[in-house]
Design a protein around this motif. Structure first.
Motif, PDB file in Angstrom:
ATOM      1  N   TYR A   1      -3.894   1.484  -8.488  1.00 43.89           N
ATOM      2  CA  TYR A   1      -4.407   0.290  -9.169  1.00 43.89           C
ATOM      3  C   TYR A   1      -4.918  -0.726  -8.139  1.00 43.89           C
ATOM      4  O   TYR A   1      -5.959  -1.342  -8.310  1.00 43.89           O
ATOM      5  CB  TYR A   1      -3.317  -0.354 -10.029  1.00 43.89           C
ATOM      6  N   ARG A   2      -4.170  -0.850  -7.034  1.00 41.13           N
ATOM      7  CA  ARG A   2      -4.582  -1.802  -5.984  1.00 41.13           C
ATOM      8  C   ARG A   2      -5.850  -1.333  -5.274  1.00 41.13           C
ATOM      9  O   ARG A   2      -6.682  -2.144  -4.858  1.00 41.13           O
ATOM     10  CB  ARG A   2      -3.455  -1.980  -4.957  1.00 41.13           C
ATOM     11  N   LEU A   3      -5.997  -0.012  -5.120  1.00 41.07           N
ATOM     12  CA  LEU A   3      -7.206   0.523  -4.483  1.00 41.07           C
ATOM     13  C   LEU A   3      -8.434   0.129  -5.294  1.00 41.07           C
ATOM     14  O   LEU A   3      -9.463  -0.277  -4.749  1.00 41.07           O
ATOM     15  CB  LEU A   3      -7.107   2.059  -4.394  1.00 41.07           C
ATOM     16  N   PHE A   4      -8.313   0.230  -6.629  1.00 36.12           N
ATOM     17  CA  PHE A   4      -9.459  -0.035  -7.497  1.00 36.12           C
ATOM     18  C   PHE A   4      -9.639  -1.518  -7.805  1.00 36.12           C
ATOM     19  O   PHE A   4     -10.737  -1.940  -8.132  1.00 36.12           O
ATOM     20  CB  PHE A   4      -9.335   0.775  -8.798  1.00 36.12           C
ATOM     21  N   ARG A   5      -8.529  -2.285  -7.730  1.00 37.17           N
ATOM     22  CA  ARG A   5      -8.622  -3.723  -8.025  1.00 37.17           C
ATOM     23  C   ARG A   5      -7.999  -4.555  -6.899  1.00 37.17           C
ATOM     24  O   ARG A   5      -7.008  -5.271  -7.105  1.00 37.17           O
ATOM     25  CB  ARG A   5      -7.921  -4.048  -9.348  1.00 37.17           C
ATOM     26  N   PRO A   6      -8.561  -4.469  -5.685  1.00 41.71           N
ATOM     27  CA  PRO A   6      -7.940  -5.162  -4.540  1.00 41.71           C
ATOM     28  C   PRO A   6      -7.920  -6.679  -4.713  1.00 41.71           C
ATOM     29  O   PRO A   6      -7.119  -7.362  -4.073  1.00 41.71           O
ATOM     30  CB  PRO A   6      -8.828  -4.748  -3.350  1.00 41.71           C
ATOM     31  N   GLU A   7      -8.782  -7.195  -5.604  1.00 41.90           N
ATOM     32  CA  GLU A   7      -8.887  -8.658  -5.759  1.00 41.90           C
ATOM     33  C   GLU A   7      -7.778  -9.213  -6.656  1.00 41.90           C
ATOM     34  O   GLU A   7      -7.575 -10.430  -6.698  1.00 41.90           O
ATOM     35  CB  GLU A   7     -10.277  -9.037  -6.303  1.00 41.90           C
ATOM     36  N   LEU A   8      -7.055  -8.359  -7.368  1.00 45.14           N
ATOM     37  CA  LEU A   8      -6.006  -8.839  -8.284  1.00 45.14           C
ATOM     38  C   LEU A   8      -4.633  -8.764  -7.613  1.00 45.14           C
ATOM     39  O   LEU A   8      -4.353  -7.854  -6.830  1.00 45.14           O
ATOM     40  CB  LEU A   8      -5.982  -7.995  -9.566  1.00 45.14           C
ATOM     41  N   GLU A   9      -3.761  -9.732  -7.984  1.00 47.16           N
ATOM     42  CA  GLU A   9      -2.436  -9.759  -7.347  1.00 47.16           C
ATOM     43  C   GLU A   9      -1.546  -8.631  -7.879  1.00 47.16           C
ATOM     44  O   GLU A   9      -0.894  -7.931  -7.111  1.00 47.16           O
ATOM     45  CB  GLU A   9      -1.784 -11.118  -7.622  1.00 47.16           C
ATOM     46  N   ASN A  10      -1.525  -8.470  -9.197  1.00 47.72           N
ATOM     47  CA  ASN A  10      -0.685  -7.441  -9.815  1.00 47.72           C
ATOM     48  C   ASN A  10      -1.481  -6.598 -10.810  1.00 47.72           C
ATOM     49  O   ASN A  10      -1.261  -6.659 -12.013  1.00 47.72           O
ATOM     50  CB  ASN A  10       0.484  -8.102 -10.561  1.00 47.72           C
ATOM     51  N   PRO A  11      -2.406  -5.778 -10.299  1.00 41.42           N
ATOM     52  CA  PRO A  11      -3.230  -5.019 -11.240  1.00 41.42           C
ATOM     53  C   PRO A  11      -2.410  -3.993 -12.019  1.00 41.42           C
ATOM     54  O   PRO A  11      -1.459  -3.416 -11.491  1.00 41.42           O
ATOM     55  CB  PRO A  11      -4.242  -4.315 -10.322  1.00 41.42           C
ATOM     56  N   GLY A  12      -2.760  -3.802 -13.284  1.00 43.99           N
ATOM     57  CA  GLY A  12      -2.095  -2.804 -14.131  1.00 43.99           C
ATOM     58  C   GLY A  12      -3.093  -1.760 -14.574  1.00 43.99           C
ATOM     59  O   GLY A  12      -4.256  -1.753 -14.143  1.00 43.99           O
ATOM     60  N   ARG A  13      -2.642  -0.892 -15.494  1.00 42.25           N
ATOM     61  CA  ARG A  13      -3.495   0.232 -15.906  1.00 42.25           C
ATOM     62  C   ARG A  13      -4.793  -0.239 -16.567  1.00 42.25           C
ATOM     63  O   ARG A  13      -5.860   0.329 -16.315  1.00 42.25           O
ATOM     64  CB  ARG A  13      -2.708   1.152 -16.846  1.00 42.25           C
ATOM     65  N   ALA A  14      -4.703  -1.292 -17.376  1.00 40.53           N
ATOM     66  CA  ALA A  14      -5.911  -1.758 -18.062  1.00 40.53           C
ATOM     67  C   ALA A  14      -6.936  -2.272 -17.044  1.00 40.53           C
ATOM     68  O   ALA A  14      -8.144  -2.007 -17.182  1.00 40.53           O
ATOM     69  CB  ALA A  14      -5.552  -2.852 -19.061  1.00 40.53           C
ATOM     70  N   ASP A  15      -6.463  -2.973 -16.002  1.00 40.12           N
ATOM     71  CA  ASP A  15      -7.376  -3.466 -14.950  1.00 40.12           C
ATOM     72  C   ASP A  15      -8.025  -2.283 -14.220  1.00 40.12           C
ATOM     73  O   ASP A  15      -9.211  -2.298 -13.899  1.00 40.12           O
ATOM     74  CB  ASP A  15      -6.594  -4.304 -13.925  1.00 40.12           C
ATOM     75  N   PHE A  16      -7.211  -1.289 -13.947  1.00 43.39           N
ATOM     76  CA  PHE A  16      -7.669  -0.071 -13.272  1.00 43.39           C
ATOM     77  C   PHE A  16      -8.747   0.616 -14.115  1.00 43.39           C
ATOM     78  O   PHE A  16      -9.824   0.978 -13.625  1.00 43.39           O
ATOM     79  CB  PHE A  16      -6.429   0.811 -13.074  1.00 43.39           C
ATOM     80  N   GLU A  17      -8.479   0.744 -15.409  1.00 45.39           N
ATOM     81  CA  GLU A  17      -9.416   1.464 -16.278  1.00 45.39           C
ATOM     82  C   GLU A  17     -10.745   0.723 -16.451  1.00 45.39           C
ATOM     83  O   GLU A  17     -11.775   1.357 -16.685  1.00 45.39           O
ATOM     84  CB  GLU A  17      -8.779   1.734 -17.645  1.00 45.39           C
ATOM     85  N   GLU A  18     -10.709  -0.606 -16.300  1.00 48.70           N
ATOM     86  CA  GLU A  18     -11.984  -1.350 -16.372  1.00 48.70           C
ATOM     87  C   GLU A  18     -12.944  -0.845 -15.310  1.00 48.70           C
ATOM     88  O   GLU A  18     -14.150  -0.717 -15.543  1.00 48.70           O
ATOM     89  CB  GLU A  18     -11.722  -2.847 -16.121  1.00 48.70           C
ATOM     90  N   VAL A  19     -12.407  -0.570 -14.126  1.00 44.34           N
ATOM     91  CA  VAL A  19     -13.265  -0.106 -13.023  1.00 44.34           C
ATOM     92  C   VAL A  19     -13.600   1.371 -13.163  1.00 44.34           C
ATOM     93  O   VAL A  19     -14.751   1.770 -12.969  1.00 44.34           O
ATOM     94  CB  VAL A  19     -12.576  -0.386 -11.659  1.00 44.34           C
ATOM     95  N   THR A  20     -12.605   2.195 -13.495  1.00 41.34           N
ATOM     96  CA  THR A  20     -12.891   3.634 -13.597  1.00 41.34           C
ATOM     97  C   THR A  20     -13.910   3.898 -14.717  1.00 41.34           C
ATOM     98  O   THR A  20     -14.752   4.791 -14.594  1.00 41.34           O
ATOM     99  CB  THR A  20     -11.613   4.465 -13.842  1.00 41.34           C
ATOM    100  N   ALA A  21     -13.862   3.100 -15.765  1.00 39.47           N
ATOM    101  CA  ALA A  21     -14.826   3.276 -16.863  1.00 39.47           C
ATOM    102  C   ALA A  21     -16.248   3.022 -16.369  1.00 39.47           C
ATOM    103  O   ALA A  21     -17.197   3.684 -16.812  1.00 39.47           O
ATOM    104  CB  ALA A  21     -14.485   2.328 -18.012  1.00 39.47           C
ATOM    105  N   LYS A  22     -16.390   2.092 -15.430  1.00 39.11           N
ATOM    106  CA  LYS A  22     -17.737   1.790 -14.912  1.00 39.11           C
ATOM    107  C   LYS A  22     -18.223   2.864 -13.953  1.00 39.11           C
ATOM    108  O   LYS A  22     -19.428   3.038 -13.763  1.00 39.11           O
ATOM    109  CB  LYS A  22     -17.720   0.425 -14.215  1.00 39.11           C
TER     110      LYS A  22
END
Ligand SMILES: NC(=O)c1ccc[n+]([C@@H]2O[C@H](COP(=O)([O-])OP(=O)(O)OC[C@H]3O[C@@H](n4cnc5c(N)ncnc54)[C@H](O)[C@@H]3O)[C@@H](O)[C@H]2O)c1
Length: 275
Positions: A212-233
Motif C-alpha cells: 500500500y505504501r509503495l503505491f501511495r507513498p504520499e499517504l500516512e496510513n494508506p489502506g486497501r481502498a487507497d491502494f486500489e485507486e492507483v491499481t485501477a488506474k
C-alpha cells in the motif's frame, strides 16, 4: 474429460495465492500435483510467506477434486531440497509433464538506497530460485519422452517500470531470457516454455501495508481502498485487482494441448496495463 487428464504437474509457491489456484485448477482438470512452498523465512520480505497449514489446505483442496498430491516444504533457494521433493513426487505419481515456477517474493526500496540483502534475496528467490526449480524438475519431463510444458511467472514489471522495484523487475526480466533460451533448448523434445506477466493480483504479496505504501507513498496510513485507486488506474480495463483465478485461466491454457504450438512467448495478463 479434463484438459490435463493423466498428467502430473509440479507447482512452486503452491501454499496460497496464484500457486494454489493453479494447482487446484489443474487437479480439477485431471492432473496429479507435486506442490511445494516454504516455511523458511526470507528476511527482507515485509509480509509473512505461506505457512505449513496453507500448503496443507492446498493439498486438501486438491484431494477434494479426487486427484493425488505430494507436498513438500522446500525453499526454491535450496536446489537439493526441491530436487528431493520432485524426485519423491515423480516416484509416487509416476511421471512429470508440467512445471509452473510461480514462487516469488516482493520487497521495495529505492535502487541506490537498497541494502545488498534486499537485492540479493530477490535475485536468489525470483531468478535463481526459478532456475533451480527448473533444473530440479524439467529433466523428469525429458525422461518421460512425451514432451511437456513449463510456465514461469514473471510480471508486468518487465514492461512497466515502477520506482523502488529495480531488484524485482530485474529478476522478472531475467526470467524472460531464461525462458527464451530454455524454449529453444527444449523444443526438440517437444517441451514448451513460456512466461506469464500479471498486473496486480489480489494476493498476500500485494494486500499488505508495504505494498500500500509503495503505491501511495504520499499517504500516512494508506489502506486497501487507497491502494486500489492507483491499481485501477494502471489497468485500462475497468478492474482494480485481478484474482488468482484470472491468471490460472491463461496458465492452464499454456500447459494444455490447446497451446501445443505456443512456446518462447511472453503472455501479458495485464488488463491492458501495458498500453
Ligand atoms: N500479486 C501480484 O500482484 C503479482 C503480480 C505479478 C506477478 N506476481 C508473481 O506471481 C507469483 C505468485 O505470487 P502471489 O501473487 O500468488 O503471492 P503470494 O505471496 O501469495 O505467493 C507466493 C508464494 O511463493 C512462496 N515462496 C516465497 N518464497 C519462496 C521460496 N524461497 N521457496 C518456496 N516458496 C516460496 C510463498 O510462501 C507464497 O506461498 C510470484 O512470482 C509473484 O512475483 C504477483
Amino acid at each position: 474429460m479434463g484438459k490435463l487428464d493423466g498428467k502430473v504437474a509440479f507447482v512452486t509457491g503452491a501454499g496460497r495465492g496464484q500457486g494454489r489456484s493453479h494447482a487446484v485448477r489443474f487437479a480439477s482438470e485431471g492432473a496429479d500435483i507435486i506442490a511445494i512452498d516454504t516455511t523458511a523465512t526470507v528476511g527482507t520480505v515485509p509480509y509473512p510467506l505461506a505457512t505449513a497449514e496453507d500448503l496443507a489446505e492446498t493439498a486438501r483442496l486438491i484431494e477434494k477434486t479426487g486427484r493425488r498430491v505430494v507436498t513438500g516444504d522446500a525453499d526454491v533457494r535450496d536446489y537439493a531440497g526441491v530436487a528431493a521433493v520432485v524426485e519423491q513426487g515423480v516416484a509416487t505419481l509416476g511421471r512429470l509433464d508440467i512445471v509452473v515456477a510461480n514462487a516469488g517474493i516482493c520487497s521495495t526500496a529505492p535502487t541506490l538506497e537498497m541494502s545488498e540483502s534486499v537485492w540479493q534475496d530477490t535475485i536468489d528467490v525470483n531468478l535463481t530460485g526459478v532456475w533451480k526449480s527448473l533444473k530440479a524438475s524439467v529433466p523428469h519431463i525429458i525422461a518421460g519422452g512425451r514432451g511437456g510444458s513449463v510456465v514461469i511467472t514473471s510480471s508486468l514489471a518487465t514492461v512497466l517500470a515502477h520506482e523502488n522495484t529495480a531488484h524485482y523487475a530485474a529478476a522478472k526480466a531475467g526470467l524472460v531470457s531464461l525462458m527464451q533460451v530454455m524454449a529453444k533448448e527444449l523444443a526438440p523434445q517437444n517441451i514448451r516454455v513460456n512466461t506469464v506477466h500479471p498486473t496486480t493480483v489480489a494476493t498476500d504479496m500485494m494486500l499488505n501495508e508495504a505494498a500500500y505504501r509503495l503505491f501511495r507513498p504520499e499517504l500516512e496510513n494508506p489502506g486497501r481502498a487507497d491502494f486500489e485507486e492507483v491499481t485501477a488506474k494502471l489497468n485500462r480495463l475497468p478492474v482494480a485487482l485481478l484474482e488468482p483465478e484470472d491468471i490460472t485461466g491463461t496458465v492452464l491454457h499454456l500447459v494444455s494441448d490447446d497451446a501445443k504450438f505456443i512456446t518462447g512467448t511472453t503472455q501479458l495478463i495485464d488488463a491492458g496495463g501495458a498500453l
